[in-house]
Scaffold this motif. Structure first.
Motif, PDB file in Angstrom:
ATOM      1  N   ASP A   1       0.860  -1.187   0.000  1.00 38.53           N
ATOM      2  CA  ASP A   1       0.000   0.000   0.000  1.00 38.53           C
ATOM      3  C   ASP A   1       0.900   1.242   0.000  1.00 38.53           C
ATOM      4  OD1 ASP A   1      -1.626   2.133   0.639  1.00 38.53           O
ATOM      5  OD2 ASP A   1      -2.562   1.186   2.378  1.00 38.53           O
ATOM      6  N   PRO A   2       0.737   2.122  -1.002  1.00 35.25           N
ATOM      7  CA  PRO A   2       1.592   3.320  -1.056  1.00 35.25           C
ATOM      8  C   PRO A   2       1.509   4.161   0.214  1.00 35.25           C
ATOM      9  CG  PRO A   2       0.183   3.154  -3.012  1.00 35.25           C
ATOM     10  CD  PRO A   2      -0.235   2.057  -2.091  1.00 35.25           C
ATOM     11  N   ASN A   3       0.408   4.022   0.962  1.00 38.46           N
ATOM     12  CA  ASN A   3       0.269   4.785   2.210  1.00 38.46           C
ATOM     13  C   ASN A   3       0.367   3.885   3.437  1.00 38.46           C
ATOM     14  OD1 ASN A   3      -0.351   7.245   0.784  1.00 38.46           O
ATOM     15  ND2 ASN A   3      -2.305   6.252   0.288  1.00 38.46           N
ATOM     16  N   GLY A   4       0.972   2.723   3.271  1.00 37.92           N
ATOM     17  CA  GLY A   4       1.027   1.733   4.359  1.00 37.92           C
ATOM     18  C   GLY A   4       1.948   2.135   5.507  1.00 37.92           C
TER      19      GLY A   4
ATOM     20  N   ARG B   1       5.101   0.392   1.796  1.00 42.08           N
ATOM     21  CA  ARG B   1       4.840   1.554   0.918  1.00 42.08           C
ATOM     22  C   ARG B   1       5.549   1.368  -0.424  1.00 42.08           C
ATOM     23  NH1 ARG B   1       5.139   4.320   5.906  1.00 42.08           N
ATOM     24  NH2 ARG B   1       7.351   4.799   5.705  1.00 42.08           N
ATOM     25  N   ALA B   2       6.821   0.933  -0.375  1.00 40.96           N
ATOM     26  CA  ALA B   2       7.574   0.748  -1.634  1.00 40.96           C
ATOM     27  C   ALA B   2       6.926  -0.350  -2.484  1.00 40.96           C
ATOM     28  CB  ALA B   2       9.029   0.397  -1.321  1.00 40.96           C
ATOM     29  N   LYS B   3       6.473  -1.408  -1.831  1.00 41.42           N
ATOM     30  CA  LYS B   3       5.806  -2.494  -2.575  1.00 41.42           C
ATOM     31  C   LYS B   3       4.512  -1.968  -3.217  1.00 41.42           C
ATOM     32  CE  LYS B   3       8.028  -6.534  -2.071  1.00 41.42           C
ATOM     33  NZ  LYS B   3       8.653  -7.173  -3.239  1.00 41.42           N
ATOM     34  N   GLY B   4       3.765  -1.139  -2.470  1.00 43.82           N
ATOM     35  CA  GLY B   4       2.511  -0.589  -3.001  1.00 43.82           C
ATOM     36  C   GLY B   4       2.761   0.325  -4.196  1.00 43.82           C
ATOM     37  N   LYS B   5       3.790   1.176  -4.087  1.00 39.30           N
ATOM     38  CA  LYS B   5       4.099   2.086  -5.207  1.00 39.30           C
ATOM     39  C   LYS B   5       4.601   1.291  -6.409  1.00 39.30           C
ATOM     40  CE  LYS B   5       5.394   5.798  -2.043  1.00 39.30           C
ATOM     41  NZ  LYS B   5       6.555   6.475  -1.441  1.00 39.30           N
ATOM     42  N   ALA B   6       5.366   0.231  -6.148  1.00 38.43           N
ATOM     43  CA  ALA B   6       5.878  -0.602  -7.253  1.00 38.43           C
ATOM     44  C   ALA B   6       4.711  -1.289  -7.975  1.00 38.43           C
ATOM     45  CB  ALA B   6       6.862  -1.642  -6.709  1.00 38.43           C
ATOM     46  N   GLU B   7       3.709  -1.709  -7.226  1.00 38.61           N
ATOM     47  CA  GLU B   7       2.531  -2.322  -7.875  1.00 38.61           C
ATOM     48  C   GLU B   7       1.899  -1.331  -8.857  1.00 38.61           C
ATOM     49  OE1 GLU B   7      -0.431  -3.915  -5.286  1.00 38.61           O
ATOM     50  OE2 GLU B   7       0.841  -5.550  -4.556  1.00 38.61           O
TER      51      GLU B   7
END
Ligand SMILES: NC(=O)c1ccc[n+]([C@@H]2O[C@H](COP(=O)([O-])OP(=O)(O)OC[C@H]3O[C@@H](n4cnc5c(N)ncnc54)[C@H](OP(=O)(O)O)[C@@H]3O)[C@@H](O)[C@H]2O)c1
Length: 309
Positions: free
Chosen positions: A114-117, A123-129
Motif C-alpha cells: 500500500d503506497p500509504n502503508g 509503501r515501496a511495494k505498493g508504489k511498485a505495484e
C-alpha cells in the motif's frame, strides 16, 4: 519459454528457477553477484543490478519475474532503501522489459502492499505495484504471506526474536501470519508464468510464446493452509528443537519507544519499522488459491515441514 528471474539466486528465486527448469523452460537468473551453485545445471545466470537500468538486458526473453528483495525483517544499511530496490528497481525492470519487447511481467509483491502503508517496505511495494499496473506489459502481481522452507529466514528469525523458555514479544506475539511453503509459492509463480494452474495443469508450451492469458491483469493474495500467531510459530519452531517457549507480552507502545531509540544504531538490525510490522496481521483477505485450482489442503503446513526434519 524464455524466462528471466530477477533475484533468481535468492530464497524463492532458487526454487522458482528449479521449478521452471523442470517444466522445460529456458531459465536465466539475474542478481548482482550471481552464484549458479544452488541452481540446476540448466539455469543460466547473468549479472545485473535493478537499481542500475544500464546493467539490465532482457532482449529475447518472453517473461520476466521480478523477485528482487530487500528483506523487511532487518533495517536497510548504507544507501540501499526499500524505495531504491523495490520501487526504482521495479521502474527499471518495467522500462527494460518494455523496451526489450518482453510479453509478460510477474511482479512479486507482499500482503498489505500500500503506497500509504505503515512501513517503508509496504509503501515501496505498493508504489511498485502501481508502476506495474500502469505499464503496457501483460502483468500479474502476486502478494504472498510469509514464506518458509529450506534457505528461508522466517523460522530462524522467529526463533531469534523469541529466545527459548521466556520470550518478551511486542503485543504478546498475537500478530497473525499465514505461512506458505516455498515450493507451493514456486509452483504458483510458475503457473502464472505459463498461464496454467497447478491443480489442473494444462499442457503448456515450453518453447513458444506466452499463450494463456488467464492470470493477466490479476493481483493474487496467497497464503498457506493455516493462520498462526507469532507466538504459535515460535512454539512450533522451538518444539522441533525440544524446547518450550513462554511468551511475555511487551506493550506495543513500549516496544515502539524502545525501537525508536535503537533506530539510529547501525549494528542493531531491528528498528521501529520491524516493530510496526508486528501491529498488522499478515493474512489474506481471501486466499486466491482457487485461481490455481488449489485448496488449502493441497499445501504443506509449517508444522509438517518442521517435523520433516
Ligand atoms: N521470503 C518471504 O517470506 C517473502 C514474503 C512475501 C514477499 N516476498 C517477496 O518475494 C521476493 C523474493 O524474496 P526472497 O525471500 O527470495 O528474497 P532473498 O532471498 O533476499 O533474495 C533476493 C534476491 O535478489 C537479489 N538482489 C538483491 N538486490 C538486487 C539488486 N539491486 N539487483 C539485482 N538483484 C538483486 C539477490 O541477489 P544479490 O544479492 O546477489 O543481488 C537475491 O538473488 C521479494 O520481492 C520479496 O519482497 C518474500
Amino acid at each position: 519459454m524464455r524466462v528471466l528471474v530477477t533475484g533468481g539466486t535468492g530464497f524463492i528465486g532458487r526454487h522458482l528457477c528449479a521449478e521452471l527448469d523442470e517444466r522445460g523452460h529456458d531459465v536465466t537468473a539475474l542478481a548482482r553477484s550471481p552464484d549458479a551453485s544452488d541452481l540446476p545445471a540448466g539455469v543460466s545466470v547473468v549479472q545485473g543490478d535493478v537499481t542500475d537500468r544500464a546493467s539490465l538486458d532482457f532482449e529475447g526473453q518472453d517473461v520476466v519475474v521480478n523477485l528482487v528483495a530487500l528483506s523487511p525483517l532487518f533495517q536497510p544499511t548504507g544507501d540501499t532503501t526499500h524505495e531504491s530496490v523495490h520501487l526504482d528497481g521495479t521502474r527499471n525492470v518495467v522500462s527494460e522489459a518494455t523496451d526489450a519487447g518482453v510479453e509478460r511481467l510477474v511482479q512479486m509483491s507482499a500482503l498489505g502492499a500500500d503506497p500509504n502503508g505503515p512501513t517503508e517496505y509496504i509503501r515501496a511495494k505498493g508504489k511498485a505495484e502501481a508502476v506495474v499496473r500502469e505499464s503496457d506489459l501483460d502483468w500479474t502481481i502476486v502478494r504472498p504471506s510469509v514464506v518458509f522452507g529450506d534457505g528461508g529466514e522466517f523460522v530462524e528469525f522467529t526463533k531469534k526474536l523469541t529466545p527459548p523458555y521466556l520470550a518478551p514479544l511486542p503485543g504478546g506475539g498475537r500478530t497473525r501470519f499465514q505461512p506458505i511453503h516455498v515450493e507451493d509459492v514456486a509452483s504458483i509463480l510458475a503457473d502464472v508464468v505459463e498461464g496454467t494452474s497447478t491443480g489442473n495443469r494444462d499442457a503448456s508450451s515450453s518453447d513458444g510464446a506466452v499463450e494463456d492469458e488467464r492470470h493477466v491483469g490479476e493481483t493474487y493474495e496467497i497464503g498457506g493452509p493455516e493462520v498462526l500467531t507469532m507466538a504459535e510459530v515460535a512454539k512450533l519452531a522451538h518444539r522441533t528443537d525440544g524446547r518450550s517457549v513462554t511468551v511475555v507480552p511487551i506493550p506495543m507502545a513500549l516496544a515502539k519507544l524502545g525501537s525508536a531509540a535503537i533506530d539510529p544504531v547501525p549494528f542493531i538490525p531491528f528498528g521501529s519499522d520491524q516493530v510496526r510490522s508486528l501491529e498488522f496481521d499478515n493474512t489474506t483477505r481471501e486466499n486466491d488459491l482457487g485461481a490455481f485450482d488449489l485448496s488449502e489442503d493441497d499445501l504443506l503446513t509449517l508444522e509438517a515441514y518442521l517435523n520433516r526434519g
